[in-house]
Design an enzyme around this catalytic site. Structure first.
Site, PDB file in Angstrom:
ATOM      1  N   LYS A 292       4.039  -7.116   3.720  1.00 18.61           N
ATOM      2  CA  LYS A 292       3.849  -5.248   3.632  1.00 18.61           C
ATOM      3  C   LYS A 292       3.559  -4.756   5.032  1.00 18.61           C
ATOM      4  CE  LYS A 292       0.646  -3.182   3.247  1.00 18.61           C
ATOM      5  NZ  LYS A 292      -0.853  -2.432   4.599  1.00 18.61           N
TER       6      LYS A 292
ATOM      7  N   THR B 137      -0.182  -2.805  11.655  1.00 21.85           N
ATOM      8  CA  THR B 137      -0.767  -2.593   9.708  1.00 21.85           C
ATOM      9  C   THR B 137       0.315  -3.015   8.807  1.00 21.85           C
ATOM     10  OG1 THR B 137      -1.877  -2.115   8.567  1.00 21.85           O
ATOM     11  CG2 THR B 137      -0.134  -0.551   9.294  1.00 21.85           C
TER      12      THR B 137
ATOM     13  N   ASN C 293      -0.395  10.907   5.543  1.00 22.44           N
ATOM     14  CA  ASN C 293      -1.864   9.953   6.190  1.00 22.44           C
ATOM     15  C   ASN C 293      -2.816  11.347   5.924  1.00 22.44           C
ATOM     16  OD1 ASN C 293      -1.817   7.204   7.490  1.00 22.44           O
ATOM     17  ND2 ASN C 293       0.246   7.947   8.265  1.00 22.44           N
TER      18      ASN C 293
ATOM     19  N   THR D 151       0.504  -1.255   0.029  1.00 25.51           N
ATOM     20  CA  THR D 151      -0.466  -0.036   0.257  1.00 25.51           C
ATOM     21  C   THR D 151       0.964   1.470  -0.166  1.00 25.51           C
ATOM     22  OG1 THR D 151      -0.006  -0.127   2.328  1.00 25.51           O
ATOM     23  CG2 THR D 151      -2.422  -0.905   1.054  1.00 25.51           C
TER      24      THR D 151
END
EC number: 2.3.1.35
Length: 409
Positions: free
Chosen positions: A185, A196, A404, A159
């Site tokens: 990832k 995450t 973000n 991502t």
């Protein structure tokens, strides 16, 4: 009676997730994301004994629920399908339907049981899955056992990552070469338990599901559960290990004389991937490693290390190369672990800053210069016991906020 020698774990420099016997991969672009590959699969030519660990977030994405159902049947997997760009989390009943559709499509593609398929997704939370793109994409997946195919898969799971994360090691068990490799990832919404992150690990070792689960849980606590970027834990975190058994060693269990060799092999793969994730934290410029010794227990040492590496003030200290070591002391004190405030030693790199909780006469310019390195080591000795542990993280930068603030755009 001779003491068994420490297992030798060797890095396989040209290895990849398809190096262990029995595995192949594929990755392709379905246009869920604008540019990079966004759909991938790991396939095993035989049903593989498998294990998984999952996020501790109470909000669990649909793919994880489906994967849990699959593993609960027989403890075996033959394929793992993953998409990036959409997390399929907080998507209600339709999200669960879509995750099952992905599982069934892969089962049909390879003519295997649907409970032999795991599903993983990563990306934006709360948006419906673009199944009009994903299902045709699954039909086009054609796994191969090649370095290029491994990299196509590695790209498909990313991502906000800036690089692919992959590693491979080998050891000897029952005089058989055992290979283990992994791809992962993760770079944001990373906090211990787990991060995450998604991790996919393959091995040709023969180990029954129940013992593989024991090994993965033990090793995860010392590796993936010791990394943090921003203190947040995702809805989609998962690590899956698939063991083909094609190396033909005797079945592994804690009673096997080479059990420790297998544990160390798994730990090396997981630690390698964990450090890559920490180093690639969103906007990060530096990897931070915190080593704690002299704690009451290993578990408490790990908790102190995680508290220090997770402190925003410690992170910004490292980013700014500002030798404000009092922030490290503050983090130790708020960890909640057993300590004596009068016996703490702190060293950053080669520079002793605190001995027996007394400041040393260090040269600030030299410490500032050390903090400019891409990897910063903070060593802490509590001097109250024999416990030791490590944790990894990264600095906190302006770019983390920029990335973000515009994640969905």
């Amino acid at each position: 009676m001779q003491t068994k020698s420490k297992p030798q774990i060797l890095k396989v420099e040209e290895g990849s997730i398809v190096t262990p016997l029995g595995f192949s991969t594929a990755g392709l672009h379905t246009k869920v994301k604008r540019k990079r590959n966004d759909l991938g699969v790991v396939y095993c030519e035989v049903p593989a004994d498998s294990a998984a660990v999952y996020t501790l977030n109470q909000i669990i994405a649909a793919p994880l629920k489906v994967t849990k159902q699959s593993l609960a049947e027989e403890g075996k997997l033959q394929a793992v399908v993953i998409n990036s760009g959409n997390a399929n989390a907080c998507t209600g009943d339709q999200g669960l339907i879509d995750a099952h559709l992905m599982r069934d499509a892969v089962a049909d593609l390879f003519s295997i049981k649907n409970n032999y398929v795991a599903v993983a997704s990563t990306g934006v939370i709360g948006e419906k899955m673009p199944m009009d793109k994903i299902l045709p994409g699954i039909g086009n997946l054609a796994p191969q056992k090649s370095f290029d195919a491994a990299n196509q898969f590695n790209e498909a799971i990313l991502t906000t990552d800036t690089c692919m994360k992959t590693t491979c090691f080998e050891t000897t068990i029952d005089s058989k070469k055992i290979t283990m490799a992994g791809s992962a990832k993760g770079s944001g919404m990373i906090a211990p338990n787990m991060a995450t992150m998604l991790g996919f690990i393959t091995t040709d070792a023969h180990i029954p599901h129940e013992y593989l689960q024991v090994a993965l849980k033990e090793v995860t606590n010392e590796t993936f559960n010791r990394i943090t970027v921003d203190g947040d834990t995702s809805t989609n975190d998962m690590v899956i290990v698939m063991a083909s058994g094609l190396a033909s060693n005797n079945a592994l269990s804690p009673a096997h004389e080479d059990w420790e060799a297998f544990i160390q092999l798994l730990k090396q793969v997981c630690q390698d991937l964990a450090m890559m994730i920490a180093r690639d934290g969103e906007g990060a410029t530096k990897l931070i490693e915190v080593n704690v010794q002299g704690a009451a227990t290993d578990e408490e040492a790990g908790m102190v290390a995680k508290t220090v590496v997770g402190s925003d003030l410690v992170k910004t200290m490292v980013f700014g190369s500002d030798p404000n070591w009092g922030r490290v002391m503050m983090a130790i004190g708020r960890s909640g672990m057993t300590l004596d405030p009068e016996t703490i030693d702190i060293t950053i790199g080669p520079h002793p800053l605190l001995v027996g909780s007394q400041p040393t006469n260090y040269v600030e310019e030299n410490l500032s210069s050390y903090l400019n390195n891409e990897k910063v080591e903070i060593n802490i000795h509590l001097n109250i016991g024999d416990g030791s542990g490590k944790a990894w993280g990264c600095d906190l930068t302006y770019d983390y906020v920029r990335i973000n603030a515009s994640y969905r755009t």
